[in-house]
Design a protein around this motif. Structure first.
Motif, PDB file in Angstrom:
ATOM      1  N   ILE A 233       0.839  -1.202   0.000  1.00 17.80           N
ATOM      2  CA  ILE A 233       0.000   0.000   0.000  1.00 17.80           C
ATOM      3  C   ILE A 233       0.874   1.252   0.000  1.00 17.80           C
ATOM      4  O   ILE A 233       0.615   2.214  -0.728  1.00 17.80           O
ATOM      5  CB  ILE A 233      -0.930   0.009   1.225  1.00 17.80           C
ATOM      6  CG1 ILE A 233      -1.927  -1.154   1.138  1.00 17.80           C
ATOM      7  CG2 ILE A 233      -1.694   1.333   1.323  1.00 17.80           C
ATOM      8  CD1 ILE A 233      -2.729  -1.369   2.406  1.00 17.80           C
ATOM      9  N   ARG A 236       2.338   1.841  -3.538  1.00 21.31           N
ATOM     10  CA  ARG A 236       1.326   2.345  -4.473  1.00 21.31           C
ATOM     11  C   ARG A 236       1.006   3.818  -4.190  1.00 21.31           C
ATOM     12  O   ARG A 236       0.836   4.615  -5.117  1.00 21.31           O
ATOM     13  CB  ARG A 236       0.051   1.518  -4.359  1.00 21.31           C
ATOM     14  CG  ARG A 236       0.204   0.083  -4.822  1.00 21.31           C
ATOM     15  CD  ARG A 236       0.416  -0.009  -6.333  1.00 21.31           C
ATOM     16  NE  ARG A 236       0.401  -1.387  -6.773  1.00 21.31           N
ATOM     17  CZ  ARG A 236      -0.694  -2.059  -7.109  1.00 21.31           C
ATOM     18  NH1 ARG A 236      -1.875  -1.475  -7.038  1.00 21.31           N
ATOM     19  NH2 ARG A 236      -0.614  -3.319  -7.496  1.00 21.31           N
ATOM     20  N   MET A 237       0.910   4.187  -2.922  1.00 22.78           N
ATOM     21  CA  MET A 237       0.551   5.556  -2.550  1.00 22.78           C
ATOM     22  C   MET A 237       1.669   6.555  -2.840  1.00 22.78           C
ATOM     23  O   MET A 237       1.430   7.755  -2.886  1.00 22.78           O
ATOM     24  CB  MET A 237       0.179   5.617  -1.065  1.00 22.78           C
ATOM     25  CG  MET A 237      -1.148   4.943  -0.728  1.00 22.78           C
ATOM     26  SD  MET A 237      -2.564   5.703  -1.570  1.00 22.78           S
ATOM     27  CE  MET A 237      -2.573   7.335  -0.820  1.00 22.78           C
ATOM     28  N   ALA A 242      -0.276   8.055  -8.137  1.00 25.32           N
ATOM     29  CA  ALA A 242      -1.107   7.755  -6.968  1.00 25.32           C
ATOM     30  C   ALA A 242      -2.252   8.740  -6.797  1.00 25.32           C
ATOM     31  O   ALA A 242      -3.377   8.358  -6.460  1.00 25.32           O
ATOM     32  CB  ALA A 242      -0.240   7.743  -5.706  1.00 25.32           C
ATOM     33  N   GLU A 245      -5.202   7.888  -8.990  1.00 21.27           N
ATOM     34  CA  GLU A 245      -5.769   6.556  -8.863  1.00 21.27           C
ATOM     35  C   GLU A 245      -6.419   6.285  -7.509  1.00 21.27           C
ATOM     36  O   GLU A 245      -7.393   5.542  -7.423  1.00 21.27           O
ATOM     37  CB  GLU A 245      -4.685   5.503  -9.113  1.00 21.27           C
ATOM     38  CG  GLU A 245      -4.178   5.481 -10.555  1.00 21.27           C
ATOM     39  CD  GLU A 245      -3.214   4.331 -10.790  1.00 21.27           C
ATOM     40  OE1 GLU A 245      -3.084   3.475  -9.897  1.00 21.27           O
ATOM     41  OE2 GLU A 245      -2.591   4.290 -11.860  1.00 21.27           O
ATOM     42  N   TYR A 246      -5.877   6.866  -6.447  1.00 22.16           N
ATOM     43  CA  TYR A 246      -6.360   6.537  -5.105  1.00 22.16           C
ATOM     44  C   TYR A 246      -6.727   7.793  -4.310  1.00 22.16           C
ATOM     45  O   TYR A 246      -5.995   8.780  -4.320  1.00 22.16           O
ATOM     46  CB  TYR A 246      -5.290   5.758  -4.331  1.00 22.16           C
ATOM     47  CG  TYR A 246      -4.695   4.599  -5.096  1.00 22.16           C
ATOM     48  CD1 TYR A 246      -5.490   3.539  -5.518  1.00 22.16           C
ATOM     49  CD2 TYR A 246      -3.330   4.569  -5.404  1.00 22.16           C
ATOM     50  CE1 TYR A 246      -4.947   2.470  -6.230  1.00 22.16           C
ATOM     51  CE2 TYR A 246      -2.780   3.510  -6.106  1.00 22.16           C
ATOM     52  CZ  TYR A 246      -3.587   2.467  -6.524  1.00 22.16           C
ATOM     53  OH  TYR A 246      -3.048   1.415  -7.227  1.00 22.16           O
ATOM     54  N   SER A 249      -5.300   5.876   1.562  1.00 16.60           N
ATOM     55  CA  SER A 249      -4.721   4.541   1.768  1.00 16.60           C
ATOM     56  C   SER A 249      -5.798   3.458   1.826  1.00 16.60           C
ATOM     57  O   SER A 249      -5.597   2.346   1.319  1.00 16.60           O
ATOM     58  CB  SER A 249      -3.911   4.518   3.066  1.00 16.60           C
ATOM     59  OG  SER A 249      -2.868   5.459   3.016  1.00 16.60           O
ATOM     60  N   HIS A 251      -8.735   3.518   0.349  1.00 14.75           N
ATOM     61  CA  HIS A 251      -9.219   3.310  -1.017  1.00 14.75           C
ATOM     62  C   HIS A 251      -8.226   2.496  -1.827  1.00 14.75           C
ATOM     63  O   HIS A 251      -8.612   1.617  -2.619  1.00 14.75           O
ATOM     64  CB  HIS A 251      -9.459   4.673  -1.691  1.00 14.75           C
ATOM     65  CG  HIS A 251      -9.977   4.563  -3.089  1.00 14.75           C
ATOM     66  ND1 HIS A 251      -9.336   5.129  -4.164  1.00 14.75           N
ATOM     67  CD2 HIS A 251     -11.075   3.940  -3.597  1.00 14.75           C
ATOM     68  CE1 HIS A 251     -10.005   4.874  -5.267  1.00 14.75           C
ATOM     69  NE2 HIS A 251     -11.065   4.153  -4.948  1.00 14.75           N
ATOM     70  N   CYS A 252      -6.946   2.756  -1.607  1.00 13.93           N
ATOM     71  CA  CYS A 252      -5.900   1.998  -2.286  1.00 13.93           C
ATOM     72  C   CYS A 252      -5.985   0.522  -1.910  1.00 13.93           C
ATOM     73  O   CYS A 252      -5.956  -0.365  -2.779  1.00 13.93           O
ATOM     74  CB  CYS A 252      -4.525   2.558  -1.917  1.00 13.93           C
ATOM     75  SG  CYS A 252      -3.122   1.629  -2.591  1.00 13.93           S
ATOM     76  N   ARG A 255      -9.055  -1.129  -3.519  1.00 13.28           N
ATOM     77  CA  ARG A 255      -8.910  -1.409  -4.945  1.00 13.28           C
ATOM     78  C   ARG A 255      -7.980  -2.592  -5.194  1.00 13.28           C
ATOM     79  O   ARG A 255      -8.242  -3.425  -6.071  1.00 13.28           O
ATOM     80  CB  ARG A 255      -8.379  -0.167  -5.673  1.00 13.28           C
ATOM     81  CG  ARG A 255      -9.417   0.929  -5.848  1.00 13.28           C
ATOM     82  CD  ARG A 255      -8.959   1.952  -6.880  1.00 13.28           C
ATOM     83  NE  ARG A 255      -8.711   1.331  -8.176  1.00 13.28           N
ATOM     84  CZ  ARG A 255      -8.215   1.985  -9.228  1.00 13.28           C
ATOM     85  NH1 ARG A 255      -7.919   3.280  -9.119  1.00 13.28           N
ATOM     86  NH2 ARG A 255      -8.019   1.376 -10.373  1.00 13.28           N
TER      87      ARG A 255
END
Length: 300
Positions: A233, A236-237, A242, A245-246, A249, A251-252, A255
């Motif tokens: 996570i 990705r953040m 990032a 897309e999000y 955290s 929401h990430c 998904r």
């Protein structure tokens, strides 16, 4: 933020500095030695859904396209950050530990866990988030055929210009969660194993580097499997896309879970396992040895 750093420095300036020095030196050394595994782990976590590229394939592709130096994209950010991070981690852990030991001077597992949580949170705020954000963005950028960032200084200047200081604190919440969990698990495991070994064969003695390395490696292995989802996570953040897309955290994580499956949370486990098992051994072994040298120096 500068005022926060200054106030923090004033509070530690009167404390014992050995932990900060030993932690910083061991962290820098560990960061450089193990960086290629961190590079491969981060690249694997950025792979598109359905793409299964092994760590060996990532290494071969990177070396073919960018040479061996490609495996060290973002390395300077991590080495500098690792030095600061490890220094802050050991200093804050020792500080928390001194206030949490019982009347016999022993640190129970629950209290060690609490000290680790405090140390991880401290290092996440003061050291880890900026260095990890820069490192992650440099690696994410380096995978394109025409990278925008030309090294640490250039990449950092662009991030600051386009996103401001907030750009260096992308993913602060997952970083705090990961570092708190990392330090809590790692220190608790290491302290418990160290006390077990000392209590059975070496009570009150400094452990040899080989034993410290073995115990640190075991602590690193336990840490990887228990905290891997938070690391995914976090990565990705802190990616370049990032923000688009999000939302946050949670929401990430949602998904990743719904679109890619629960196993995706352990993507990059192999290279991270290689790194943290080595880093745990290297950091704890070198830290114990440097602390021994500093203690002898102060006594002389």
């Amino acid at each position: 933020m500068r005022a926060l750093y200054f106030c923090w420095w004033l509070t530690i300036n009167s404390l014992e500095m050995d932990s900060l020095i030993a932690g910083g030196l061991s962290g820098a050394f560990e960061g450089f030695v193990t960086y290629p595994t961190e590079f491969v782990k981060t690249r694997s976590q950025f792979q598109a859904q359905g793409v299964k590229t092994s760590p060996i394939q990532i290494i071969k592709t990177t070396v073919n396209e960018h040479g061996v130096k490609g495996l060290y994209s973002g390395c300077s950010a991590l080495v500098i950050g690792n030095a600061v991070k490890a220094g802050v981690r050991f200093l804050s852990y020792d500080s928390f530990k001194k206030n949490l030991v019982d009347k016999d001077g022993k640190l129970t597992a629950p209290r060690s866990l609490l000290a680790g949580l405090g140390a991880g949170t401290t290092e996440a705020i003061f050291a880890v988030t900026p260095s990890e954000t820069i490192k992650t963005k440099l690696i994410d950028d380096a995978k394109s055929k025409t990278p925008r960032f030309n090294g640490l200084v250039h990449g950092t200047s662009i991030i600051l210009k386009e996103q401001g200081i907030r750009g260096l604190y992308s993913g602060l919440v997952p970083v705090i969660m990961r570092q708190a969990a990392n330090s809590a698990v790692r220190f608790t495991t290491y302290s418990s194993l160290k006390q077990f070994v000392q209590g059975n064969s070496r009570p009150g003695q400094t452990l040899p580097a080989s034993i410290s390395f073995a115990i640190g490696s075991m602590a690193g292995i336990v840490t990887v499997y228990t905290t891997m989802p938070l690391d995914v996570i976090k990565t990705r953040m802190q990616g370049l896309s990032a923000r688009s897309e999000y939302r946050n955290s949670i929401h990430c994580a949602y998904r990743i879970f719904t679109e890619e499956g629960v196993t995706r949370f352990w993507k990059g486990t192999t290279p991270r396992l290689a790194r943290l098992s080595m880093s745990g051994g290297i950091v704890f072994a070198s830290y114990e040895q440097i602390m021994g040298v500093l203690n002898k120096f102060r006594q002389s």
